[in-house]
Motif scaffolding. Structure first.
Motif, mmCIF file in Angstrom:
data_model
loop_
_atom_site.group_PDB
_atom_site.id
_atom_site.type_symbol
_atom_site.label_atom_id
_atom_site.label_comp_id
_atom_site.label_asym_id
_atom_site.label_seq_id
_atom_site.Cartn_x
_atom_site.Cartn_y
_atom_site.Cartn_z
ATOM 1 N N GLU A 1 0.822 -1.207 0.000
ATOM 2 C CA GLU A 1 0.000 0.000 0.000
ATOM 3 C C GLU A 1 0.859 1.261 0.000
ATOM 4 O OE1 GLU A 1 -3.155 0.194 -0.596
ATOM 5 O OE2 GLU A 1 -3.218 -1.992 -0.736
ATOM 6 N N GLU A 2 1.929 1.231 0.762
ATOM 7 C CA GLU A 2 2.835 2.380 0.806
ATOM 8 C C GLU A 2 3.481 2.601 -0.563
ATOM 9 O OE1 GLU A 2 6.943 3.797 3.087
ATOM 10 O OE2 GLU A 2 5.796 2.081 3.832
ATOM 11 N N ARG A 3 3.909 1.519 -1.191
ATOM 12 C CA ARG A 3 4.540 1.632 -2.509
ATOM 13 C C ARG A 3 3.531 2.073 -3.563
ATOM 14 N NH1 ARG A 3 8.626 -3.612 -2.956
ATOM 15 N NH2 ARG A 3 9.769 -3.213 -1.016
ATOM 16 N N LEU A 4 2.305 1.598 -3.435
ATOM 17 C CA LEU A 4 1.269 1.972 -4.382
ATOM 18 C C LEU A 4 0.932 3.457 -4.266
ATOM 19 C CD1 LEU A 4 -0.617 0.955 -6.586
ATOM 20 C CD2 LEU A 4 -2.266 0.349 -4.812
ATOM 21 N N LYS B 1 1.406 8.897 -6.961
ATOM 22 C CA LYS B 1 1.927 10.266 -7.030
ATOM 23 C C LYS B 1 2.826 10.442 -8.246
ATOM 24 C CE LYS B 1 1.827 11.047 -2.018
ATOM 25 N NZ LYS B 1 2.656 11.300 -0.804
ATOM 26 N N ILE B 2 3.699 9.463 -8.463
ATOM 27 C CA ILE B 2 4.618 9.527 -9.610
ATOM 28 C C ILE B 2 3.831 9.521 -10.919
ATOM 29 C CG2 ILE B 2 6.399 8.261 -10.872
ATOM 30 C CD1 ILE B 2 7.419 7.287 -8.129
ATOM 31 N N ALA C 1 3.765 12.426 -13.788
ATOM 32 C CA ALA C 1 4.147 12.088 -15.156
ATOM 33 C C ALA C 1 3.050 12.485 -16.137
ATOM 34 C CB ALA C 1 4.446 10.599 -15.264
ATOM 35 N N GLN C 2 1.805 12.160 -15.816
ATOM 36 C CA GLN C 2 0.699 12.523 -16.705
ATOM 37 C C GLN C 2 0.615 14.028 -16.891
ATOM 38 O OE1 GLN C 2 -3.188 10.511 -16.091
ATOM 39 N NE2 GLN C 2 -2.111 9.171 -14.660
#
Length: 264
Positions: A37-40, A45-46, A50-51
């Motif tokens: 969950e933390e990595r997700l 955010k990344i 990027a978008q």
């Protein structure tokens, strides 16, 4: 993973073999579910940044063949393929089960544009195992993992070191869009382009050993040769055969980039 690292004389930590040996090791093997969950959250955010900037978002996934060969250590992996193939397959199933769990969460909660399947599976003279065994171990497991991605329009690419002419037929059959590596020490880029260039895009080729040790003038000539062989009829992205290492001289790396820019 099961890889073991040791500090070498240069002060850097290097891979020094694997720790997966027995069925007991298989039973004990657990992946970091709690940190997903933390990595997700970080990936979300990344992806949004990027978008907003008109950039693509990609992730690396460690494929089961690479994971198990590294986790066991190549010698033990090779012997176990003969002595206890069921154990090899069990480890691979556990790796891909985790991969599918992670990818399922990513697809449900955020947007990615492409993946790089990290799957070192070849030496400089060919596949690490016979093509028949490679198909048995890798093909269907990988197909099951990437099908949901392809169904969502996510572009699938794969990385491997070594000679790729035995690898590419499996990759194209699975519908991958590109293969990265094509290292110059093991492949003739021009021949690979002629043989497979209409079926799959090629990425890489510049050997980071050459990029580290050769002069800027030599790097310029190597880059020109790489571009001449690779860019015919499109479907080629010039670059290094593996991750750009911090020990590569900056001048050499910039020489490669400038030569690519000028030649294109």
């Amino acid at each position: 993973g099961g890889g073991v690292s040791q500090e070498a004389s240069d002060g850097e930590s290097h891979y020094a073999g694997g720790s997966w040996k027995t069925w007991e090791d298989y039973e004990k093997l657990e992946f970091p579910i709690d940190s997903l969950e933390e990595r997700l959250t970080c990936l979300k955010k990344i992806s949004q940044i990027a978008q907003n900037e008109g950039l693509a978002t990609h992730i690396y996934i460690l494929s089961s063949f690479h994971a198990v060969a590294t986790g066991m250590g190549l010698e033990r992996f090779s012997l176990t393929c003969y002595d206890n193939l069921e154990l090899v397959e069990a480890f691979m199933d556990k790796v891909e089960k985790y991969n599918r769990l992670v990818l399922g969460k990513i697809l449900n909660e955020t947007k990615i544009d492409f993946i790089v399947l990290d799957n070192d599976c070849a030496f400089n003279n060919g596949l690490m195992v016979s093509p028949r065994l490679f198909e048995k171990l890798w093909f269907q497991r990988t197909k099951k993992t990437i099908q949901p991605l392809q169904g969502k329009g996510v572009i699938c690419t794969m990385h491997t070191d070594g000679k790729v002419d035995e690898v590419i037929p499996f990759v194209t059959k699975l519908g991958f869009s590109a293969i990265h590596g094509i290292e110059a020490a093991a492949n003739d880029l021009g021949e690979i382009k002629k043989k497979f260039g209409k079926k799959i895009s090629l990425i890489g080729n510049m050997d980071i050993v050459d990029l580290t040790k050769k002069s800027p003038a030599e790097i310029e000539e190597e880059t020109k040769k790489m571009l001449t062989q690779g860019k015919q009829d499109g479907g080629y992205a010039a670059g290094c055969n593996t991750l750009v290492a911090k020990y590569i001289p900056v001048e050499n790396y910039l020489t490669m980039l400038k030569t690519i820019e000028n030649k294109l």
